[in-house]
Design a protein around this motif. Structure first.
Motif, short mmCIF file in Angstrom:
data_model
loop_
_atom_site.label_atom_id
_atom_site.label_comp_id
_atom_site.label_asym_id
_atom_site.label_seq_id
_atom_site.Cartn_x
_atom_site.Cartn_y
_atom_site.Cartn_z
N VAL A 46 -6.50 11.57 -5.94
CA VAL A 46 -5.35 11.58 -5.03
C VAL A 46 -5.34 10.30 -4.21
CG1 VAL A 46 -4.17 12.82 -3.17
CG2 VAL A 46 -5.34 14.10 -4.99
N SER A 47 -6.52 9.87 -3.76
CA SER A 47 -6.60 8.63 -2.98
C SER A 47 -6.17 7.44 -3.84
CB SER A 47 -8.04 8.45 -2.48
OG SER A 47 -8.16 7.27 -1.74
N GLU A 89 -2.58 4.42 -3.91
CA GLU A 89 -2.67 2.95 -3.91
C GLU A 89 -1.73 2.31 -4.93
OE1 GLU A 89 -5.17 0.85 -1.98
OE2 GLU A 89 -4.67 2.63 -0.79
N VAL A 90 -1.09 3.11 -5.75
CA VAL A 90 -0.18 2.56 -6.76
C VAL A 90 1.18 3.23 -6.66
CG1 VAL A 90 -2.02 2.03 -8.41
CG2 VAL A 90 -0.93 4.27 -8.47
N VAL A 146 -11.28 -8.81 -11.83
CA VAL A 146 -10.64 -8.31 -10.61
C VAL A 146 -9.29 -8.98 -10.42
CG1 VAL A 146 -12.73 -7.61 -9.40
CG2 VAL A 146 -12.02 -10.00 -9.30
N PRO A 147 -8.42 -8.96 -11.45
CA PRO A 147 -7.14 -9.63 -11.33
C PRO A 147 -6.30 -8.97 -10.24
CG PRO A 147 -7.14 -8.20 -13.24
CD PRO A 147 -8.56 -8.24 -12.73
N ALA A 148 -5.47 -9.76 -9.59
CA ALA A 148 -4.71 -9.25 -8.45
C ALA A 148 -3.59 -8.30 -8.86
CB ALA A 148 -4.11 -10.43 -7.66
N GLU A 149 -3.31 -8.21 -10.14
CA GLU A 149 -2.28 -7.24 -10.55
C GLU A 149 -2.82 -5.81 -10.54
OE1 GLU A 149 -1.24 -8.20 -14.68
OE2 GLU A 149 -3.32 -8.82 -14.86
N ASP A 150 -4.14 -5.68 -10.51
CA ASP A 150 -4.77 -4.36 -10.38
C ASP A 150 -4.94 -4.07 -8.89
OD1 ASP A 150 -6.66 -2.13 -11.51
OD2 ASP A 150 -7.80 -3.16 -9.96
N PRO A 151 -4.64 -2.85 -8.42
CA PRO A 151 -4.70 -2.61 -6.97
C PRO A 151 -6.09 -2.88 -6.39
CG PRO A 151 -4.09 -0.58 -8.18
CD PRO A 151 -4.13 -1.69 -9.17
N LYS A 152 -7.14 -2.56 -7.13
CA LYS A 152 -8.47 -2.81 -6.59
C LYS A 152 -8.79 -4.30 -6.63
CE LYS A 152 -9.72 1.88 -7.39
NZ LYS A 152 -10.75 2.90 -7.51
#
Lengths: 269, 269, 269, 269, 269, 269
Positions: free
Chosen positions: E212-213, E217-218, F75-81
């Motif tokens: 859920v967390s 974020e998306v 860790v590309p910036a298109e991924d939220p993390k």
């Protein structure tokens, strides 16, 4: 031009769907929304190459080898690979990897470039992949003129970038070589395919004692071992040239002048 | 003297309990009740070596490398390894393998012989095994006199048997080498142990691009790569000498004059 | 005639592609280039059978059971199976195995021969395999005349080679048997297929307590257990006859007179 | 007496901690709080045995073999084992299993009872288990008087309950038997332990062709095969006698008169 | 009417072939030959539900959740689930489970009933299964009128059976919800399918913190969590109604009045 | 003060050796050589928390939950993390994770802080770990005064940070609670340990239907479910206080004011 469009051009040439299931291709760091003015191609994402990226104001580094093939839980700067990620992100530079998808790409990939450099006529993949019959790992084709294995080794040494280790061959030095199989990188596992394709020699890298010794006990191709770096370098100018064209000259594209072969010295045995 | 007694002498030097779980050591063919008058040592059980066995009337061939590391359901003569078994059995010759147990043996094993040849003082195992602290894989010790990496490579080339590929080094050629780690055969996995032991260089064989490239990104030992065959050959005269003594001169023991390194040609890069 | 041609004839009858993935069929020792004048068929490659091979000057032993089903790293003579390999190789005799490919062969295989000996009409495979509908494991067909289970056991005992253990049946001795499923060797796992095929009895070997006890608790076939050896022996004269014909009489083909059932004694309970 | 106390007495004799990890011992159905007046022992929980349980007003059936060794998601009456569960629960009868814990029990277990019936002196476990040196699988001890293997088979046949299959032996019928290893049930895997213990014969059940054939090729124990049921039956009267004593005669304890060996007919080979 | 015919009617609605491979559906206890006059539907086979079965003289309990999802080696009454089996068998009542086959059933299954209760128009499966395009896990469809997430939560709370925990939502409370994905039971793994289907919210149960967390974020659906029991209860009256019709009124069919949600108390945070 | 020293202080409190083998603790990004003036503690590394890091000029974010529990190839910036990694690195802020090592830490860990907040006397770990008997997962101790389960739920709701979902309990609301087991985060698997420790209730989070339903069928602890976030939040002020002291006030340490529980709305059932 936003990084997103450069990536689209690279993906069009080196379809990520062609990559091996265990591979790690695509964007390692960088923001697809940020602009790119300068792209640099290299075989390996080493510290020296990142120095070059930063000193030249490069916005995108494209390498053949993944930085993080073994996945990570973090990129702390105390780890050498994490440190490169910090330096790239802070410099606003992205890192993009085209690895086994570039190896297998039909027209402008690593193996196609190596076969072209050696002047192999009628080259086709050793291990086809995907739907396009021109795509796949390795290539096999015909030399313009037959030559003994010893001369073939010298021919290869002359065409590939110089390395301290040079070129080694296994087999009768006088054996006549007509049909040549090549595989950029560590391609020893393609020996059965090279034999099935009627190759007189398989040129690749990172060959170890046991498979080479076993190959000497059976009929089949001779073997030719070059530096891993040298076998993949021919792709860099080809890929740079293609990307330059694909982006219609809007982005400056160059090839790193650094030799990333890690071997630095040789003493004759 | 029956083969049984020769085997007992070899097992006493190279305890099979020291072998890796995946290894295949001991008698491959031959009858322990038949007599042995002549023993020949070699690194690899190749066709040329078996020719030598038969032409010299040898009764027992002792090799470092297993003939059948991958187990088999048969030894038909149409298979190259099966053919060697047929030739040996028909010639009345046995084949005995001392592999990772010889690598790890405390006093007269493969790694001990390599360290001795290089003149390493105070050499101890890199990765101890078994109860005897002198047993284990690899060795690390001190050179009699420090020298730059480039000179170390030349030193190694001069002491080991000649091979076409010679000796390669990775690292700053001017780095001063004092403490040397060695591992006969494919010993790249011992790099962390060599680093932990404070070695300035790890000498081994079959090194591939990626681990060598990664090693260049961190502090740690330089690397030195020689032919797999060359790194293990020093064991042959040592083992032959010991066996001769153990059998009180009742059996003729010699070392093969053949070079079983499969590389036959080199072209400078 | 070279061994190569005898092997080709055997492979044509007993296609290696029909063998189970875990099986070990084909040539165990022998040289395909050497001549064969005399072939002997047996169920098991035991010491007594190899004695017969050598005393009769046989050039090729064909057995149903593999000598080396568990793969080996060597064939030293101190191991009983390695000793047989030494004796065969020194005597110039080959060993060839046709196991699960012979079980499944369409026309002249182990199960087909067993069904024929029992006189089963309209026999088809219990578990089809490959493209040929006549190929597969087990057979099911109709007795010429129905008989009670007790009489069926006696009928089987009379037709198969004699063994000390004789024939056991499980089920109501008076149950009428019309439709018979058979599986040479250890075929208990075919019970569901036999039930699905409407068999009144499944005849096989090596049946253990629990599956037989469970079968007694449900409707389904009765069970009949014979010596493993006895269930596969009927194939020997059939295969010999076919090979004789296939080789146009150029090679002498016979069946071993030895009983390789390991049971030697019986005491009534 | 509540079932709970009967279970406690059984667990004290046949410690569940001695059972194999894959086994399924203990209470299968029944309520520990309900009273037990009558206990019946049998080898197998078959339909016929459950008929006997119900017709005799038995409250607890104790069997050696598990009803549900393969675990289930339900016990519907359309399944033969589920039907037995329904019949037992409706009749108010419990089912308790003592399997590999009874095999391994030190003083009154399955193997101890078998060794006692054969009159083996100084019997000790073949494969010790747990802390008590008297506990473990199999037993090995000395016959009171040596006898040939053929006579041993007849001796066994006379002492064990009669079965249609009788007793089979593998080995030289004239071999003199002094030291005897036994294992109730399927004990072929104990052959190496029997050999190590210097046994002249291993008596067990469910022996299959290949291990018996292999055993004939090496020095080692002869083999003797009896019905699985017959090898375990001797435990029933011993266990019943012990339970009767442990419960101080407050519960009626008997042994089923049914033969649960599934084999019903034999025809001499 | 025999239980066999009631089972046939249930299997026709809830095809066992639609169940997941790990599931345990069908008859848990009961005899297909015994008569059924009264059927009761419930979500969980708990003690309280079995009390109701017995007090109402029910002959067949149909539950959504399996009693024995983890398979067992016995059903002793000392185990709570075994005790229920004893009570049902002694009361002559069967237990039948329709679990993931009911979830996936096309017309009258768990997810279809939940979508209908919420008034979703044009609902189709989120994860189709089998050949029928109407079959599969989850449903996605359109609300009659859009409403904010906060109002949607209240709407759901009003339509589902009351539970102490009520309804939780994650996401912007003001987000407008038009397209709704639902999955009865633990359906968090369907979030990617819900996103792909363009859902504004996924309603399911047993959602844990981390997914859920991460979802927060998306971009993607909001989440709505209800009691597992509440999400599956809507199936009970639908299934009962269908079975009543399928059996032409010959059997009395009802829905348990018990709430089997295990949560009994709530304190506002 | 360099980040290196802050990490050393954290590692001293939350020994990485206490972490589960699957966990991902330690530095995720940041350079140990750079200075730290401000540290912020939070449960989750969400976008909102990183906003707070950047807006407050924080140099080090310490979270309980890992950002990259599933390891990554980039860790590309298109991924939220990946985007959070870019933002942190560019802002010069590090991210450090203390997860299962903080759960198990002896004196100032997550479970110890939760037990202290609830006022449990004599609290000891439910599942000890490591050598220190005060270390391990969960805690069990005594309430100062017994109270019914319903009052206990209210007591918990009053002490923990407010969340929309509040507190749920399963079991008889009137049951008297004296001995309390707690486990921050998803601790349902500790129910057997809580039962063995004689707890009247287990307080934890992320409980799913089936284990709670099963727990209701046996004697054992009642269950109390709170938001995962709420169960771990009590650690933040404790850890901040300790770090402030350990660093002798040289670094400013605070606790995020953000609620990272993802649930945003509740509708009563």
């Amino acid at each position: 031009m936003p990084l997103r469009e450069v990536i689209a051009a690279l993906d069009a040439r080196y379809d990520p769907a062609l990559a091996e299931s265990w591979d790690a291709v695509g964007l390692v760091c960088g923001d697809p929304d940020e602009p790119v003015g300068r792209v640099l191609f290299a075989v390996d994402p080493t510290t020296a190459v990142v120095d070059e990226v930063i000193s030249t104001g490069t916005d995108l580094l494209v390498t053949h080898h993944p930085l993080l093939l073994t996945p990570v839980h973090g990129v702390p700067a105390e780890d050498p690979k994490g440190r490169l990620v910090h330096r790239l992100i802070r410099a606003g530079a992205g890192l993009f990897v085209a690895h086994t998808n570039a190896d297998r790409a039909p027209g402008s990939g690593v193996n196609a470039a190596l076969a072209d450099l050696l002047g192999l006529a009628g080259a086709v993949p050793l291990e086809p992949a995907g739907d396009d019959p021109r795509a796949g790992l390795g290539r096999v084709g015909e030399l313009r003129a037959p030559m003994p294995l010893s001369a073939f080794a010298a021919h290869v040494a002359a065409l590939l970038p110089a390395t301290v280790g040079g070129v080694r061959a296994a087999g009768d030095p006088g054996r006549v070589i007509r049909r040549v199989a090549v595989c950029g990188g560590s391609g020893g596992s393609l020996l059965p395919a090279a034999a099935a394709a009627g190759a007189d020699v398989l040129l690749t890298s990172d060959l170890k004692h046991h498979p080479v010794s076993d190959a000497g006990e059976v009929a089949g191709p001779a073997l030719c071992d070059v530096a891993h770096y040298a076998s993949e370098w021919p792709w860099l100018p080809v890929a740079a040239e293609h990307l330059r064209g694909d982006l219609a000259g809007q982005v400056e594209v160059s090839v790193s002048r650094l030799r990333t072969d890690p071997w630095t010295w040789h003493a004759a045995g």
